[in-house]
Write a protein that holds these residues in place. Structure first.
Motif, PDB file in Angstrom:
ATOM      1  N   GLY A  19      54.182  39.710  27.636  1.00 16.85           N
ATOM      2  CA  GLY A  19      53.550  39.225  28.857  1.00 16.85           C
ATOM      3  C   GLY A  19      52.490  38.181  28.584  1.00 16.85           C
ATOM      4  N   PHE A  20      52.192  37.430  29.619  1.00 16.19           N
ATOM      5  CA  PHE A  20      51.103  36.450  29.513  1.00 16.19           C
ATOM      6  C   PHE A  20      49.774  37.180  29.393  1.00 16.19           C
ATOM      7  CE2 PHE A  20      54.316  34.140  32.113  1.00 16.19           C
ATOM      8  CZ  PHE A  20      54.590  33.127  31.207  1.00 16.19           C
ATOM      9  N   ALA A  21      48.877  36.625  28.574  1.00 19.89           N
ATOM     10  CA  ALA A  21      47.562  37.232  28.391  1.00 19.89           C
ATOM     11  C   ALA A  21      46.540  36.143  28.077  1.00 19.89           C
ATOM     12  CB  ALA A  21      47.590  38.266  27.271  1.00 19.89           C
ATOM     13  N   PHE A  22      45.375  36.282  28.663  1.00 19.64           N
ATOM     14  CA  PHE A  22      44.274  35.345  28.439  1.00 19.64           C
ATOM     15  C   PHE A  22      43.020  36.165  28.140  1.00 19.64           C
ATOM     16  CE2 PHE A  22      47.436  33.321  31.025  1.00 19.64           C
ATOM     17  CZ  PHE A  22      47.472  31.991  30.595  1.00 19.64           C
ATOM     18  N   PRO A  23      42.965  36.806  26.977  1.00 15.72           N
ATOM     19  CA  PRO A  23      41.886  37.756  26.688  1.00 15.72           C
ATOM     20  C   PRO A  23      40.504  37.119  26.579  1.00 15.72           C
ATOM     21  CG  PRO A  23      43.218  37.355  24.732  1.00 15.72           C
ATOM     22  CD  PRO A  23      43.935  36.712  25.871  1.00 15.72           C
ATOM     23  N   HIS A  24      40.460  35.790  26.426  1.00 18.48           N
ATOM     24  CA  HIS A  24      39.152  35.122  26.312  1.00 18.48           C
ATOM     25  C   HIS A  24      38.494  34.925  27.675  1.00 18.48           C
ATOM     26  CE1 HIS A  24      42.160  32.038  27.100  1.00 18.48           C
ATOM     27  NE2 HIS A  24      41.203  31.243  27.546  1.00 18.48           N
ATOM     28  N   LEU A  25      39.237  35.204  28.754  1.00 13.06           N
ATOM     29  CA  LEU A  25      38.699  35.036  30.102  1.00 13.06           C
ATOM     30  C   LEU A  25      38.224  36.367  30.664  1.00 13.06           C
ATOM     31  CD1 LEU A  25      41.468  32.715  31.608  1.00 13.06           C
ATOM     32  CD2 LEU A  25      39.282  32.018  30.598  1.00 13.06           C
ATOM     33  N   ASP A  26      37.328  36.297  31.658  1.00  9.30           N
ATOM     34  CA  ASP A  26      36.959  37.549  32.334  1.00  9.30           C
ATOM     35  C   ASP A  26      38.140  37.992  33.200  1.00  9.30           C
ATOM     36  OD1 ASP A  26      36.896  36.345  34.960  1.00  9.30           O
ATOM     37  OD2 ASP A  26      34.857  35.660  34.579  1.00  9.30           O
ATOM     38  N   LYS A  27      38.097  39.234  33.709  1.00  8.76           N
ATOM     39  CA  LYS A  27      39.260  39.818  34.362  1.00  8.76           C
ATOM     40  C   LYS A  27      39.742  39.006  35.551  1.00  8.76           C
ATOM     41  CE  LYS A  27      38.627  44.627  32.930  1.00  8.76           C
ATOM     42  NZ  LYS A  27      38.465  46.037  33.365  1.00  8.76           N
ATOM     43  N   GLN A  28      38.814  38.508  36.347  1.00  8.95           N
ATOM     44  CA  GLN A  28      39.225  37.756  37.531  1.00  8.95           C
ATOM     45  C   GLN A  28      39.889  36.445  37.150  1.00  8.95           C
ATOM     46  OE1 GLN A  28      37.126  37.633  41.505  1.00  8.95           O
ATOM     47  NE2 GLN A  28      36.383  35.693  40.648  1.00  8.95           N
ATOM     48  N   ASP A  29      39.311  35.725  36.203  1.00  8.56           N
ATOM     49  CA  ASP A  29      39.897  34.464  35.769  1.00  8.56           C
ATOM     50  C   ASP A  29      41.218  34.703  35.043  1.00  8.56           C
ATOM     51  OD1 ASP A  29      37.833  33.017  36.865  1.00  8.56           O
ATOM     52  OD2 ASP A  29      36.725  32.778  34.986  1.00  8.56           O
ATOM     53  N   GLU A  30      41.311  35.814  34.306  1.00 12.92           N
ATOM     54  CA  GLU A  30      42.568  36.124  33.616  1.00 12.92           C
ATOM     55  C   GLU A  30      43.679  36.390  34.627  1.00 12.92           C
ATOM     56  OE1 GLU A  30      44.303  38.841  29.994  1.00 12.92           O
ATOM     57  OE2 GLU A  30      42.743  39.709  31.264  1.00 12.92           O
ATOM     58  N   ARG A  31      43.392  37.127  35.700  1.00 14.20           N
ATOM     59  CA  ARG A  31      44.406  37.367  36.728  1.00 14.20           C
ATOM     60  C   ARG A  31      44.895  36.044  37.311  1.00 14.20           C
ATOM     61  NH1 ARG A  31      40.984  41.658  38.335  1.00 14.20           N
ATOM     62  NH2 ARG A  31      40.113  40.363  40.001  1.00 14.20           N
TER      63      ARG A  31
END
Length: 321
Positions: free
Chosen positions: A84-96
């Motif tokens: 799956g796509f993941a952006f762990p460097h972002l906060d939860k809202q920005d990652e969503r």
């Protein structure tokens, strides 16, 4: 004069996929260009630019550090099991937000390529992975099904078990489940009425009459070819210990063959891994169909040419359909 077909096959899957590895080697040996990537590597090592407007389909490319595929010239896509796509460097809202852009942007491009054969199309896989939809389609296709209850009501579960016992419980869907950092199989288990308590209310559960079976059957359908294999293990859930298995190639009964074709047409699939329970009377009882199921481990002990069949399908693309 022989025309060289340099259109690539896209293989979209995670890094650890030995089944895809076999198919890629087969395609490579045939001189078919392959571009493999994991969609979950976006944007770290995967990029995409696509344009549409004065063209009849998407133009542009998807690129990895070592490969590039032109979107308008992909002959086929083997869509397996990307992470799956993941952006762990972002906060939860920005990652969503970022995940949604990647899913509907890059994902939307990859699911709308012109003149591309999908094995299988990601949207069709998504439809077929809903187990209730699969059971309904199986019933409509004429398969024999075990009585099945999906519920979060403890009393209904107890009543079902008392009426149809012995009964098994199995997951409706199996996301990645890690124990000590290792992926685990959630096994099928037998359940009794006195084991049912209020914890059942917490989510939906699937209960099914246990089939009195003498063996299991896995049927791998690749386009027009069918590869049925009998699995003798003596286990309730043969996936829990592959070391117990013996494999015997079979021929599917005509009625089962017709039902499999109807099932695949219903979901728009060109590949399916069907599981059946085989009874002492020779009846094939439908258990499920996995649109991204495994098959490669059965090829060496049976000699069935499944890798070649899948490579034929991918190599031919839509021009052979």
């Amino acid at each position: 004069m022989t025309t060289i077909d340099d259109r690539p096959v896209l293989v979209v899957t995670n890094l650890d996929d030995p089944t895809a590895d076999l198919v890629i080697v087969e395609l490579h040996d045939r001189g078919v260009p392959v571009v493999r990537f994991d969609a979950g590597d976006f944007p770290a090592t995967l990029s995409c630019s696509a344009f549409i407007g004065d063209t009849d389909g998407w133009r542009g490319s998807v690129r990895t550090p070592s490969r590039r595929a032109e979107l308008g010239s992909v002959r086929s896509m083997y869509y397996r099991r990307p992470s799956g796509f993941a952006f762990p460097h972002l906060d939860k809202q920005d990652e969503r937000f970022a995940v949604a852009q990647a899913r509907y942007g890059l994902g939307g491009i990859l699911t709308s390529l012109p003149d591309c054969l999908y094995v299988n199309h990601p949207h069709r896989i998504g439809d077929a992975e809903y187990k209730p939809a699969g059971l309904a389609a199986a019933a409509a296709a004429g398969f024999v099904l075990p009585p099945t209850l999906i519920t979060n009501v403890p009393g209904d579960a107890q009543a079902f078990i008392k009426k149809y016992g012995p009964v098994i419980f199995k997951p409706i869907s199996v996301p990645l489940y890690l124990v000590g950092g290792k992926a685990q199989t959630v096994p099928v288990t037998e359940v009794t009425a006195d084991e049912i308590d209020d914890s059942v209310t917490g989510t939906v559960h699937l209960f099914q009459k246990r089939v009195d079976k003498v063996a299991d059957v896995r049927v791998t359908v690749i386009a027009e070819q069918t590869f049925p294999v009998r699995i003798d293990s003596g286990l309730l859930d043969w996936r829990t210990d592959y070391g117990t298995h013996t494999y015997t190639p079979l021929v599917a009964p005509p009625g089962v063959e017709r039902s499999m074709r109807a099932y695949l047409r219903h979901f728009g699939l060109v590949f399916g891994a069907f599981d059946f329970a085989l009874t002492d009377s020779g009846e094939w009882v439908f258990i499920e169909c996995n649109p991204s199921g495994q098959w490669a481990w059965m090829e060496p002990p049976t000699g069935l040419p499944m890798t070649a069949a899948l490579a034929d399908l991918l190599e031919g693309g839509l021009r052979d359909q």
